[in-house]
Design an enzyme around this catalytic site. Sequence first.
Site, PDB file in Angstrom:
ATOM      1  N   HIS A   1       1.021  -1.696  -0.099  1.00  0.00           N
ATOM      2  CA  HIS A   1       0.008   0.219   0.062  1.00  0.00           C
ATOM      3  C   HIS A   1       0.505   1.297   0.320  1.00  0.00           C
ATOM      4  O   HIS A   1       1.871   1.051   0.645  1.00  0.00           O
ATOM      5  CB  HIS A   1      -1.354  -0.061   1.166  1.00  0.00           C
ATOM      6  CG  HIS A   1      -2.297   1.079   1.131  1.00  0.00           C
ATOM      7  ND1 HIS A   1      -1.770   1.917   1.039  1.00  0.00           N
ATOM      8  CD2 HIS A   1      -3.078   1.378   0.712  1.00  0.00           C
ATOM      9  CE1 HIS A   1      -2.513   3.063   1.325  1.00  0.00           C
ATOM     10  NE2 HIS A   1      -3.164   2.182   1.023  1.00  0.00           N
TER      11      HIS A   1
ATOM     12  N   GLU B   1      -3.600   1.524  -7.700  1.00  0.00           N
ATOM     13  CA  GLU B   1      -4.237   3.443  -6.787  1.00  0.00           C
ATOM     14  C   GLU B   1      -2.905   4.124  -6.900  1.00  0.00           C
ATOM     15  O   GLU B   1      -1.764   4.499  -5.931  1.00  0.00           O
ATOM     16  CB  GLU B   1      -3.809   2.975  -5.096  1.00  0.00           C
ATOM     17  CG  GLU B   1      -5.024   1.663  -4.908  1.00  0.00           C
ATOM     18  CD  GLU B   1      -4.829   1.889  -3.019  1.00  0.00           C
ATOM     19  OE1 GLU B   1      -6.455   1.717  -3.667  1.00  0.00           O
ATOM     20  OE2 GLU B   1      -4.120   1.199  -2.424  1.00  0.00           O
TER      21      GLU B   1
HETATM   22  P1  PGA Z   1      -8.867   6.851  -0.440  1.00  0.00           P
HETATM   23  O1  PGA Z   1      -8.047   5.579   0.677  1.00  0.00           O
HETATM   24  O2  PGA Z   1     -10.195   6.143  -0.638  1.00  0.00           O
HETATM   25  O3  PGA Z   1      -9.292   7.527   1.120  1.00  0.00           O
HETATM   26  O4  PGA Z   1      -8.475   7.771  -1.004  1.00  0.00           O
HETATM   27  C1  PGA Z   1      -7.537   4.507  -0.516  1.00  0.00           C
HETATM   28  C2  PGA Z   1      -6.638   3.105  -0.016  1.00  0.00           C
HETATM   29  O5  PGA Z   1      -5.601   4.136   0.685  1.00  0.00           O
HETATM   30  O6  PGA Z   1      -7.044   2.235  -0.354  1.00  0.00           O
END
Ligand code: PGA
Length: 235
Positions: free
Chosen positions: A86, A155
């Site tokens: 992550h 992401e």
């Molecule tokens: P967010 O986080 O939806 O608050 O942008 C997504 C994540 O970190 O998986």
Amino acid sequence: MIIASNFKTNHNRVSTKEFVDFINSQHFFSEVRIYPPFTAFDDFDLTPNIRVGAQNFYPVEKGSFTGEIGFEQLQEFDIDTLLIGHSERRHILGESQESICEKYNFAKSKECEIVYCVGEPKEIREQGIESVMSYIWSQFDGIDIDYDDLVVAYEPVWAIGTGLSASLEDIQEVLDALRLKIKAPLLYGGSVKVETTKDILCIENCDGVLVGTASWDKNSFSKMIEIADNFKEQV
Ligand code: PGA
């Protein structure tokens, strides 16, 4: 469809139990994943398409690693789905690709489901798609992309927790490029909201979403699952 909620450093034991019980009481077909903090793990009685997992772990069975959580502690709660790579762990906690690989290989040896996160920072995005993809592929260094219990989450760092989601075109471009080499389900994450879930799930090659902020409210998360249930074949 996979709809996943990353609690990050939110919710406690009581509110997590309420959340999980609420989601568990709904009837849906999508695959649901919930990643609460370690301290909120409990003896949940889950229906088969819901799994509770860990946001992090230390890649050992057990041992002398003060402050860490090993596999023996996860097993006590039947945890078998793990977030690895992550962006907050890579960029805020300083996790290197080497230590991410160690976690990946350990999780693989334990046959856990791995939700492997990749994504570029803003300055790389500003250089265009070629730089974005070369940055993202470098985050697969040492990673077995053919592992059969793999889920990949794209992401973009600049979209996480900022309220600034990537555009549908940007998401599609990256997912299409990933799909050329990766057969695992592909998720998008980064400021996904109830209102944007449907359009994101409509993107070809998008098999679900990984959601932080907007998922912490159980009603919002449940709406996202409902949206996923309503319009796409299951993966
Ligand atoms: P967010 O986080 O939806 O608050 O942008 C997504 C994540 O970190 O998986």
